[in-house]
Design an enzyme around this catalytic site. Structure first.
Site, PDB file in Angstrom:
ATOM      1  N   CYS A 144       0.809  -1.234   0.000  1.00  0.00           N
ATOM      2  CA  CYS A 144       0.000   0.000   0.000  1.00  0.00           C
ATOM      3  C   CYS A 144       0.842   1.285   0.000  1.00  0.00           C
ATOM      4  O   CYS A 144       0.532   2.238  -0.721  1.00  0.00           O
ATOM      5  CB  CYS A 144      -0.961  -0.013   1.181  1.00  0.00           C
ATOM      6  SG  CYS A 144      -0.239  -0.656   2.693  1.00  0.00           S
ATOM      7  N   HIS A 237      -2.395   6.566   4.188  1.00  0.00           N
ATOM      8  CA  HIS A 237      -0.984   6.579   4.579  1.00  0.00           C
ATOM      9  C   HIS A 237      -0.342   7.906   4.173  1.00  0.00           C
ATOM     10  O   HIS A 237      -0.566   8.401   3.058  1.00  0.00           O
ATOM     11  CB  HIS A 237      -0.218   5.457   3.881  1.00  0.00           C
ATOM     12  CG  HIS A 237      -0.564   4.075   4.364  1.00  0.00           C
ATOM     13  ND1 HIS A 237      -1.316   3.831   5.492  1.00  0.00           N
ATOM     14  CD2 HIS A 237      -0.229   2.843   3.869  1.00  0.00           C
ATOM     15  CE1 HIS A 237      -1.433   2.523   5.666  1.00  0.00           C
ATOM     16  NE2 HIS A 237      -0.794   1.907   4.701  1.00  0.00           N
TER      17      HIS A 237
HETATM   18  P1  NAP Z   1      -7.324  -9.288   7.256  1.00  0.00           P
HETATM   19  O1  NAP Z   1      -8.279  -8.220   7.595  1.00  0.00           O
HETATM   20  O2  NAP Z   1      -6.621 -10.002   8.356  1.00  0.00           O
HETATM   21  O3  NAP Z   1      -8.122 -10.401   6.366  1.00  0.00           O
HETATM   22  C1  NAP Z   1      -7.571 -11.645   6.024  1.00  0.00           C
HETATM   23  C2  NAP Z   1      -8.558 -12.507   5.237  1.00  0.00           C
HETATM   24  O4  NAP Z   1      -7.940 -13.768   4.971  1.00  0.00           O
HETATM   25  C3  NAP Z   1      -9.865 -12.805   5.978  1.00  0.00           C
HETATM   26  O5  NAP Z   1     -10.936 -12.822   5.060  1.00  0.00           O
HETATM   27  C4  NAP Z   1      -9.645 -14.243   6.506  1.00  0.00           C
HETATM   28  O6  NAP Z   1     -10.841 -14.979   6.650  1.00  0.00           O
HETATM   29  C5  NAP Z   1      -8.832 -14.835   5.362  1.00  0.00           C
HETATM   30  N1  NAP Z   1      -8.079 -16.006   5.794  1.00  0.00           N
HETATM   31  C6  NAP Z   1      -7.228 -16.111   6.855  1.00  0.00           C
HETATM   32  N2  NAP Z   1      -6.748 -17.391   6.943  1.00  0.00           N
HETATM   33  C7  NAP Z   1      -7.315 -18.086   5.923  1.00  0.00           C
HETATM   34  C8  NAP Z   1      -7.247 -19.434   5.479  1.00  0.00           C
HETATM   35  N3  NAP Z   1      -6.466 -20.351   6.113  1.00  0.00           N
HETATM   36  N4  NAP Z   1      -7.954 -19.803   4.393  1.00  0.00           N
HETATM   37  C9  NAP Z   1      -8.727 -18.908   3.735  1.00  0.00           C
HETATM   38  N5  NAP Z   1      -8.863 -17.607   4.118  1.00  0.00           N
HETATM   39  C10 NAP Z   1      -8.152 -17.207   5.193  1.00  0.00           C
HETATM   40  O7  NAP Z   1      -6.174  -8.766   6.290  1.00  0.00           O
HETATM   41  P2  NAP Z   1      -6.185  -7.496   5.275  1.00  0.00           P
HETATM   42  O8  NAP Z   1      -5.694  -6.269   5.916  1.00  0.00           O
HETATM   43  O9  NAP Z   1      -7.494  -7.475   4.562  1.00  0.00           O
HETATM   44  O10 NAP Z   1      -5.027  -7.907   4.251  1.00  0.00           O
HETATM   45  C11 NAP Z   1      -5.203  -8.958   3.308  1.00  0.00           C
HETATM   46  C12 NAP Z   1      -3.961  -9.036   2.425  1.00  0.00           C
HETATM   47  O11 NAP Z   1      -3.806  -7.820   1.695  1.00  0.00           O
HETATM   48  C13 NAP Z   1      -2.668  -9.216   3.241  1.00  0.00           C
HETATM   49  O12 NAP Z   1      -1.810 -10.073   2.530  1.00  0.00           O
HETATM   50  C14 NAP Z   1      -2.117  -7.807   3.336  1.00  0.00           C
HETATM   51  O13 NAP Z   1      -0.731  -7.784   3.507  1.00  0.00           O
HETATM   52  C15 NAP Z   1      -2.527  -7.237   1.990  1.00  0.00           C
HETATM   53  N6  NAP Z   1      -2.695  -5.769   1.947  1.00  0.00           N
HETATM   54  C16 NAP Z   1      -3.421  -5.113   2.888  1.00  0.00           C
HETATM   55  C17 NAP Z   1      -3.584  -3.720   2.800  1.00  0.00           C
HETATM   56  C18 NAP Z   1      -4.375  -2.932   3.805  1.00  0.00           C
HETATM   57  O14 NAP Z   1      -4.340  -1.686   3.722  1.00  0.00           O
HETATM   58  N7  NAP Z   1      -5.099  -3.563   4.730  1.00  0.00           N
HETATM   59  C19 NAP Z   1      -3.011  -3.034   1.743  1.00  0.00           C
HETATM   60  C20 NAP Z   1      -2.291  -3.740   0.772  1.00  0.00           C
HETATM   61  C21 NAP Z   1      -2.162  -5.102   0.889  1.00  0.00           C
HETATM   62  P3  NAP Z   1     -11.598 -15.148   8.100  1.00  0.00           P
HETATM   63  O15 NAP Z   1     -12.292 -13.839   8.388  1.00  0.00           O
HETATM   64  O16 NAP Z   1     -12.558 -16.264   7.827  1.00  0.00           O
HETATM   65  O17 NAP Z   1     -10.551 -15.471   9.108  1.00  0.00           O
END
Ligand code: NAP
Length: 347
Positions: A144, A237
């Site tokens: 990001c 950010h």
């Molecule tokens: P998050 O809120 O923790 O969400 C993670 C997701 O992954 C949830 O839907 C979770 O499902 C699912 N998950 C976890 N373990 C799993 C499994 N074993 N099998 C299938 N699904 C699973 O994370 P986030 O912030 O959205 O980030 C997601 C990705 O995008 C990460 O790799 C992060 O580095 C990247 N990212 C995030 C941002 C940001 O600003 N947040 C920006 C750029 C990139 P449950 O709810 O069922 O546990």
């Protein structure tokens, strides 16, 4: 007829933003939601801890969450999966001939995987032709903070080149996913560490800004130093950037380069593309995350406070919306670009 798409990690911070941005999208329609075993089999409204400001869209609320194994009735999946599991799941989908648009770090440095910002390196899509997933493929969007930084420096690099870059980030809480940083850790506080973030910002721009030579990316030569901090801002950010240029430039030339910057997504009028990729502000106290993160659909990058730097040549401030421009919005723009360039078959 719209193209059916799925969301992997649909219950997370990025997954919710995908749902918000894809509901009423003119070209794509959500037909599959996947998450972990914790959520599988539940209706979306019961599985998710929804924290977007608008309610869960009606047609999504009653959908049943599936598990993240291939079988979904769509050929395109957007992934907002936790990086701990994303690598293998995304590969499984690509091998099953799905087109995977990923937000996770796992495949960003695979030599045949584009690390894409459509305004900057749409030509890197040709790397897909080297992938061995048959009709499937993986395309990633950068970290990001990297996205905002690279969009801000792209016009400078094109005109003057950058030799050295120093960046200090002030990153929003939504970047840590949900539930993210404990309130007792962040209220009245700044946390001067975000795992792996500095390494990502120091390396990803070199691939994105690299040139395709003989079918692979030749990394840009530029030295980047990053320091990353978590601050008590919800979305958006902020980055304090200093640059040493390769060729001299005066302030008005740099400002004009930002103001005139436009690229293929704007020319193609892609639905998620901002009208202007970069906005420059004259006011001494702009840009600010609360005031500017949502401007132009949350897809633009905001720059201000350009001034001389006594160590480098210039310094300035960059703001971008981390879950829109920095995650889900960028992946959707990638998909729109892929559709226009024929990498996603239209219905
Ligand atoms: P998050 O809120 O923790 O969400 C993670 C997701 O992954 C949830 O839907 C979770 O499902 C699912 N998950 C976890 N373990 C799993 C499994 N074993 N099998 C299938 N699904 C699973 O994370 P986030 O912030 O959205 O980030 C997601 C990705 O995008 C990460 O790799 C992060 O580095 C990247 N990212 C995030 C941002 C940001 O600003 N947040 C920006 C750029 C990139 P449950 O709810 O069922 O546990």
């Amino acid at each position: 007829m719209k193209i059916p798409v799925g969301i992997l990690g649909a219950t997370g911070s990025v997954g919710q933003k995908f749902i918000q941005l894809l509901t009423n999208h003119p070209w794509f329609e959500i037909t599959f939601l996947g998450a972990s075993e914790r959520s599988t089999g539940k209706t979306y409204k019961n599985a998710v801890n929804w924290f977007m400001t608008e309610p869960v869209p009606k047609q999504i609320a009653e959908m049943t969450v599936g598990n993240c194994t291939p079988g979904a009735d769509c050929r395109v999946v957007f992934s907002g999966l936790d990086a701990g599991v994303a690598g293998e799941i995304e590969e499984n989908f690509a091998r099953a001939e799905y087109i995977v648009l990923s937000n996770s770090r796992n495949h960003r440095f695979d030599p045949d995987v584009p690390l894409l910002i459509p305004e900057v390196n749409a030509d890197h899509l040709e790397l897909i032709n080297r992938q061995t997933y048959g009709k499937g493929c993986i395309v990633t969007n950068p970290n990001c903070s990297t996205i905002g930084l690279v969009m801000a420096i792209k016009p400078m690099i094109d005109l003057f080149g950058i030799e050295l870059l120093n960046v200090v980030t002030l990153q929003a809480l939504s970047g840590a996913g949900y539930p993210g940083v404990a309130s007792l850790d962040i209220i009245d506080n700044i946390v001067p560490y975000i795992g792996s973030e500095e390494e990502k910002i120091e390396t990803e721009p070199l691939k994105i800004l690299g040139r395709i030579e003989n079918g692979s990316v030749k990394m840009l030569e530029m030295t980047i130093s990053a320091q990353c901090n978590r601050v008590a801002v919800l979305d958006g950010h902020t980055e304090c950037v200093s640059v040493k240029l390769k060729q001299p430039a005066i302030e008005t030339e740099i400002i004009t380069a930002w103001q005139e910057f436009t690229a293929l997504p704007q020319k193609l009028n892609l639905p998620t593309a901002p009208k202007h990729p970069v906005y420059y502000y004259e006011q001494d106290n702009y840009p600010q995350p609360k005031l500017h993160r949502n401007v132009d659909k949350g897809m633009a990058v905001h720059v201000g406070r350009l001034r001389k730097d006594p160590i480098f040549d210039y310094k300035f401030i960059v703001i971008s919306h981390n879950t829109v421009r920095g995650a889900a919005g960028c992946a959707i723009l990638n998909a729109e670009m892929m559709l226009k360039k024929g990498y996603i078959p239209s219905c």
